[in-house]
Design an enzyme around this catalytic site. Sequence first.
Site, PDB file in Angstrom:
ATOM      1  N   LYS A  25       0.835  -1.200   0.000  1.00  0.00           N
ATOM      2  CA  LYS A  25       0.000   0.000   0.000  1.00  0.00           C
ATOM      3  C   LYS A  25       0.870   1.251   0.000  1.00  0.00           C
ATOM      4  CE  LYS A  25      -3.739  -0.465   2.491  1.00  0.00           C
ATOM      5  NZ  LYS A  25      -4.383  -0.649   3.817  1.00  0.00           N
ATOM      6  N   ARG A  94      -3.092   3.428   8.462  1.00  0.00           N
ATOM      7  CA  ARG A  94      -3.448   2.281   7.627  1.00  0.00           C
ATOM      8  C   ARG A  94      -2.368   1.213   7.594  1.00  0.00           C
ATOM      9  NH1 ARG A  94      -4.631   4.702   1.828  1.00  0.00           N
ATOM     10  NH2 ARG A  94      -5.964   2.841   1.689  1.00  0.00           N
ATOM     11  N   GLY A 103      -8.161  -6.656   4.277  1.00  0.00           N
ATOM     12  CA  GLY A 103      -9.005  -6.603   5.463  1.00  0.00           C
ATOM     13  C   GLY A 103      -8.506  -7.417   6.648  1.00  0.00           C
ATOM     14  N   MET A 105      -5.733  -6.864   8.510  1.00  0.00           N
ATOM     15  CA  MET A 105      -5.163  -6.063   9.593  1.00  0.00           C
ATOM     16  C   MET A 105      -5.976  -4.777   9.733  1.00  0.00           C
ATOM     17  SD  MET A 105      -1.150  -6.716   9.060  1.00  0.00           S
ATOM     18  CE  MET A 105      -1.261  -6.306   7.348  1.00  0.00           C
ATOM     19  N   ARG A 338      -3.237  -1.177  -6.421  1.00  0.00           N
ATOM     20  CA  ARG A 338      -2.387  -2.361  -6.433  1.00  0.00           C
ATOM     21  C   ARG A 338      -2.719  -3.161  -7.683  1.00  0.00           C
ATOM     22  NH1 ARG A 338      -5.791  -4.742  -1.629  1.00  0.00           N
ATOM     23  NH2 ARG A 338      -7.635  -5.203  -2.836  1.00  0.00           N
ATOM     24  N   HIS A 454     -15.968  -7.865   0.909  1.00  0.00           N
ATOM     25  CA  HIS A 454     -14.991  -8.760   1.536  1.00  0.00           C
ATOM     26  C   HIS A 454     -15.129 -10.171   0.997  1.00  0.00           C
ATOM     27  CE1 HIS A 454     -13.598 -11.507   4.746  1.00  0.00           C
ATOM     28  NE2 HIS A 454     -12.646 -10.614   4.898  1.00  0.00           N
ATOM     29  N   SER A 777      14.515 -42.635 -11.653  1.00  0.00           N
ATOM     30  CA  SER A 777      13.252 -41.934 -11.504  1.00  0.00           C
ATOM     31  C   SER A 777      13.018 -41.754 -10.012  1.00  0.00           C
ATOM     32  CB  SER A 777      12.117 -42.745 -12.134  1.00  0.00           C
ATOM     33  OG  SER A 777      10.892 -42.104 -11.879  1.00  0.00           O
ATOM     34  N   CYS A 845       8.563 -39.267 -10.550  1.00  0.00           N
ATOM     35  CA  CYS A 845       7.232 -39.816 -10.791  1.00  0.00           C
ATOM     36  C   CYS A 845       6.381 -39.798  -9.530  1.00  0.00           C
ATOM     37  CB  CYS A 845       7.339 -41.237 -11.338  1.00  0.00           C
ATOM     38  SG  CYS A 845       8.119 -42.368 -10.183  1.00  0.00           S
ATOM     39  N   TYR A 865      12.597 -34.876 -16.875  1.00  0.00           N
ATOM     40  CA  TYR A 865      11.132 -34.837 -16.986  1.00  0.00           C
ATOM     41  C   TYR A 865      10.475 -34.944 -15.616  1.00  0.00           C
ATOM     42  CZ  TYR A 865      11.096 -39.936 -16.314  1.00  0.00           C
ATOM     43  OH  TYR A 865      11.246 -41.191 -15.798  1.00  0.00           O
TER      44      TYR A 865
HETATM   45  P1  ADP Z   1      -7.675  -2.153   3.780  1.00  0.00           P
HETATM   46  O1  ADP Z   1      -6.279  -2.584   3.637  1.00  0.00           O
HETATM   47  O2  ADP Z   1      -8.499  -3.023   4.626  1.00  0.00           O
HETATM   48  O3  ADP Z   1      -8.302  -1.848   2.445  1.00  0.00           O
HETATM   49  P2  ADP Z   1      -7.306   0.650   4.077  1.00  0.00           P
HETATM   50  O4  ADP Z   1      -6.100   1.134   4.787  1.00  0.00           O
HETATM   51  O5  ADP Z   1      -7.242   0.704   2.602  1.00  0.00           O
HETATM   52  O6  ADP Z   1      -7.645  -0.783   4.589  1.00  0.00           O
HETATM   53  O7  ADP Z   1      -8.480   1.559   4.607  1.00  0.00           O
HETATM   54  C1  ADP Z   1      -9.818   1.176   4.780  1.00  0.00           C
HETATM   55  C2  ADP Z   1     -10.750   2.133   4.050  1.00  0.00           C
HETATM   56  O8  ADP Z   1     -10.553   3.465   4.475  1.00  0.00           O
HETATM   57  C3  ADP Z   1     -10.496   2.130   2.558  1.00  0.00           C
HETATM   58  O9  ADP Z   1     -11.715   2.134   1.888  1.00  0.00           O
HETATM   59  C4  ADP Z   1      -9.743   3.394   2.318  1.00  0.00           C
HETATM   60  O10 ADP Z   1      -9.945   3.893   1.035  1.00  0.00           O
HETATM   61  C5  ADP Z   1     -10.285   4.320   3.389  1.00  0.00           C
HETATM   62  N1  ADP Z   1      -9.290   5.325   3.744  1.00  0.00           N
HETATM   63  C6  ADP Z   1      -8.040   5.085   4.141  1.00  0.00           C
HETATM   64  N2  ADP Z   1      -7.335   6.225   4.313  1.00  0.00           N
HETATM   65  C7  ADP Z   1      -8.176   7.211   4.005  1.00  0.00           C
HETATM   66  C8  ADP Z   1      -8.046   8.643   3.969  1.00  0.00           C
HETATM   67  N3  ADP Z   1      -6.895   9.228   4.251  1.00  0.00           N
HETATM   68  N4  ADP Z   1      -9.107   9.345   3.606  1.00  0.00           N
HETATM   69  C9  ADP Z   1     -10.272   8.721   3.304  1.00  0.00           C
HETATM   70  N5  ADP Z   1     -10.473   7.403   3.306  1.00  0.00           N
HETATM   71  C10 ADP Z   1      -9.436   6.653   3.655  1.00  0.00           C
HETATM   72 MG    MG Z   2      -7.651  -0.692   1.109  1.00  0.00          MG
END
Ligand code: ADP
Ligand code: MG
Length: 895
Positions: A25, A94, A103, A105, A338, A454, A777, A845, A865
């Site tokens: 991220k 984040r 989702g 962490m 990503r 999810h 083999s 094998c 092989y």
């Molecule tokens: P995950 O890895 O579970 O997707 P994220 O870190 O992406 O968690 O965040 C969860 C949600 O919060 C996502 O939908 C993300 O876009 C939103 N979010 C994260 N940071 C911000 C921010 N700075 N402003 C607005 N929304 C945010």
């Molecule tokens: Mg996210």
Amino acid sequence: MTTSAQYVYTFAEGSRDMAALLGGKGAGLAEMTRLGLPVPPGFTITADACRVYLATGQEPSGMGLQAAHALAELETAMGRSLGGPDDPLLVSVRSGARFSMPGMMETILDVGLNDRSVTGLAKVSGDERFAWDSYRRLVQMFGHTVMGVDGELFDRALADHKARRGASGDHELDAGELILLTDEYKDLVRAQTGEDFPQDPEEQLARAVRAVFDSWNAERARIYRRREHIPEDLGTAVNIQAMVFGNLGHDSGTGVAFTRDPATGERGVYGDYLPDAQGEDVVAGVRDALPLTELKRIDRGVYAELGDHLRTLEGHYRDLCDVEFTVERGKLWILQTRVGKRTAEAAFRIAHDLCRENVITADDALHRVDGTALTRLMFPRFDTGSGDRPLAHGVPASPGAAVGVAVFDSAEAVRRAAAGDRTVLVRRETTADDLPGMIAAQAVLTSRGGKTSHAAVVARGMGKVCVCGAEGLIVDTEARLFTTSSGVTVREGDTLSVDGTAGTVHRGALPLTASDVGRTLQTGTATDALTGAVLATLAHADEVRRLQVRANADTPEDATRARALGAQGIGLVRTEHMFLGERRPLIEAMILADDDTARDSALAALLPLQRADFTGILAAMDGLPVTVRLIDPPLHEFLPDHVDLAVRLARAAHPDPRDRALLDAVERMHEQNPMLGLRGVRLALTVPGLTAMQVRAIAEAVVSRLRDGGQPYAEIMIPLVGTVEELRLARAETERVLSEVSAETGTPLSCPIGTMIELPRAALTAGRIAEAADFFSFGTNDLTQTTWGLSRDDAEASFFPRYLERGVFPVSPFETIDRDGVGRLVELAVAEGRAARPGLETGICGEHGGDPDSIHFFHRAGLDYVSCSPFRIPAARLEAGRAALPEPADASETR
Ligand code: ADP
Ligand code: MG
Ligand code: MG
């Protein structure tokens, strides 16, 4: 002065190459910042810092100061200070590890709000409702994630407020209601923890960062890592980012978008959009999101700009990307990108399309798919001709056909799976807590959420069938049932068929039919975009691979199928499979024979049957090598069960003398450890006539094929050799019979004679053994058993699950070759065998011959092989091709 390591990077400092340090991220945010995309500014605390914290319980020295410095810089850039009373800067905290763990962490939004800054926020935004909605979200997320309050309690309080107001969604609660709710949340926190919700913004930030670090070790994150083979010790980076707000009314919103359809690979922009909401709402499915195309209607300009950014990103990453975005009062912000997860079908189509669009090379395209995905595409699908009316329609989130009984929570899915049942996990929506159930179930069905919920994201990643957002389903988890819009009730234990390709759910078990891909692989003719992509990619794999792929096949039918799927011969014919069924009495007679005449006549009766078997297989594989293994298992495996016999004898008024003789033989031949007993070459050296009969059957089959104008290439393989002396003796007898048959028929016969390497001693003395072997083999099943000193069946039924759970090994050594132990034996045997006999042919094998990961190892070990079950051949060809490719520069992103 000591300078400490750099633990904090601003988004402007990072780049895509830094994913190991900044997490996927963080690296994505940095890369987008460099590309000039509208990314809210921020900074990343590295995964290194997390690792120090996890190891010592303390943040590394220097981290705090560096973070404070980065925060000050952010505050200056934004012209606001964190949690400032009049116009507060708010941030999100984040998680983001090296590999995407959707989702699994924690992420905490709106950090910086407190009793004072909430009024400041209300004033500057001119929207009191928004300010309190944000504050209550913070107390909820922080209370749960950082302070450990049960999330249910917050949900219940929210539900109570909605009920009182007769509101169907949380966006219907007004500012006054939200103020009350926030107070209630704070009371909850105090009652549950004995501590007030912290008002100090910096304390909020520091604790949130630590909570993100800690969430690396959350149960669900561990489960996910184990399943996805993500190393335990990577740790997560933490991104601190200025908040932007999608919950500022109708000209705001949040969404997820893909540059291509992650389910089918179809070109075009896909996604979900939720007006007046914050990011986590889309994933959680609190409200049904709109299809992204609706955004075009709501705000043309924003939609067009988003499209531009998606094109930029796909061009830049040269792959399907997904993004999270937020619109704040008509201004677009990109919050994450990503290289997106995708289904097997989408993986093949996207790779092939990008290759045809000249964005990537054929090598790249091959890199982006894998054998597991190909195998998945070969699974059968539902017969669409059945005309069955579906119970419900939903979003086809992850394709495939699954039949199972309905279960309504994760625990039940796990319980039933342990009992051997196939299940369909039915939920309103899923959360990370449902992960064990999703792993256990065959399919996931939800009544809420779209392609980016999810359930959809996780199921796609796992290759599980998923239909989500099924219209009109009312799921009652407590009563363990759901009802459909037409009033049908389905209870726990009822059988369902879930069609993840069509997005439908049916009652009962629908009939299955072969998949198009499976069919295409046999016929070689593409029928649509997907099958075309699969064939093209396989053709390229065949072009670049060095490893040959053979099949393990015991019948002409299997051999024919294997050949159609691309087998270049047979690496293992198990002759013992030919002694079952009707032929059992013959082998019993051989075992019971008490003199040469009786034995010879039993063997003579078996000879034509074996010869016919071999003739059929050699015909099916005409022109290609067929490696026949002489009988391997202990002979008592062909006798009736001891208990059955004893009972039969005890019950019979006039016991059959043959049964008595059989019982005696069973008792005489009983072994404590049959796996380590009288089997393999040991039989050849001690049971008179058996080897001679088998070799004769092979030799005569070759002669008969030659007479029919065929090109038979039989190879004779001696199993379970531990010392060259065993092989010499067995070889001498084999050669004697070959020359006998040659003389009798006047046909010159040259048949390579080789051995299995399946005992550690054989591997360790491979140089000696090669003196008497034309080929090796590797029997990696037995080699794994004997190297580890365990019996597979016993181990898998008893302690293996615990071993996997406790991480003794990440994956069973019977599934993927244990490189460090068994693998070293293989490498050593190849090296010493080839040194003694240059050009010695080597193959494998064991079951590992069809395992993607193991195939890469065998390629590197220099084998000639791999041999595997017929249905795994296409995947093995693909992986052998991938193994031969040079490592791509951006290998990290293919995960
Ligand atoms: P995950 O890895 O579970 O997707 P994220 O870190 O992406 O968690 O965040 C969860 C949600 O919060 C996502 O939908 C993300 O876009 C939103 N979010 C994260 N940071 C911000 C921010 N700075 N402003 C607005 N929304 C945010
Ligand atoms: Mg996210
Ligand atoms: Mg074996």
